[in-house]
Scaffold this motif. Structure first.
Motif: not given
Length: 113
Positions: A29-33, A40-44
């Protein structure tokens, strides 16, 4: 949150988080920039990976390879073949081998009574 805040919450450096990302141990998952944002999902997911590494005494690279083995059948087959060759994994019994052994038992000499 940005990578520095996420790293602080996880108790690791931003560099370690980037390393884990390069290994494929972070959700894609990344932002446009092109800046990664951590929710929370990424940290988990990162915390779960760290927990597995500690529990099974493996490195992030070893965990990434284990995921590759699980997701790529050709890699799994090659690793399985190596395991059989070096004696770490028992060769799977084929159905015909089982039937042959059964027939030999049935046709073989019977014990005397």
């Amino acid at each position: 949150m940005r990578i520095t805040e996420a790293a602080k919450r996880l108790g690791m450096s931003p560099r370690m988080l980037r390393y884990r990302e390069a290994l494929g141990l972070l959700p894609p998952v990344r932002e446009q920039g092109a800046h990664r944002r951590f929710g929370p999902d990424e940290l988990a997911a990162v915390a779960q990976g760290v927990e597995l590494e500690k529990r099974f005494d493996v490195s992030p690279a070893e965990l990434a390879f284990a995921l590759r083995v699980l997701s790529e059948p050709a890699v799994a087959a090659a690793v399985r073949d190596l395991g059989v060759r070096i004696g770490r994994i028992q060769a799977p019994r084929r159905a015909l081998d089982f039937e042959k052994e059964k027939a030999l038992r049935l046709l073989g000499p019977r014990p005397r009574r």
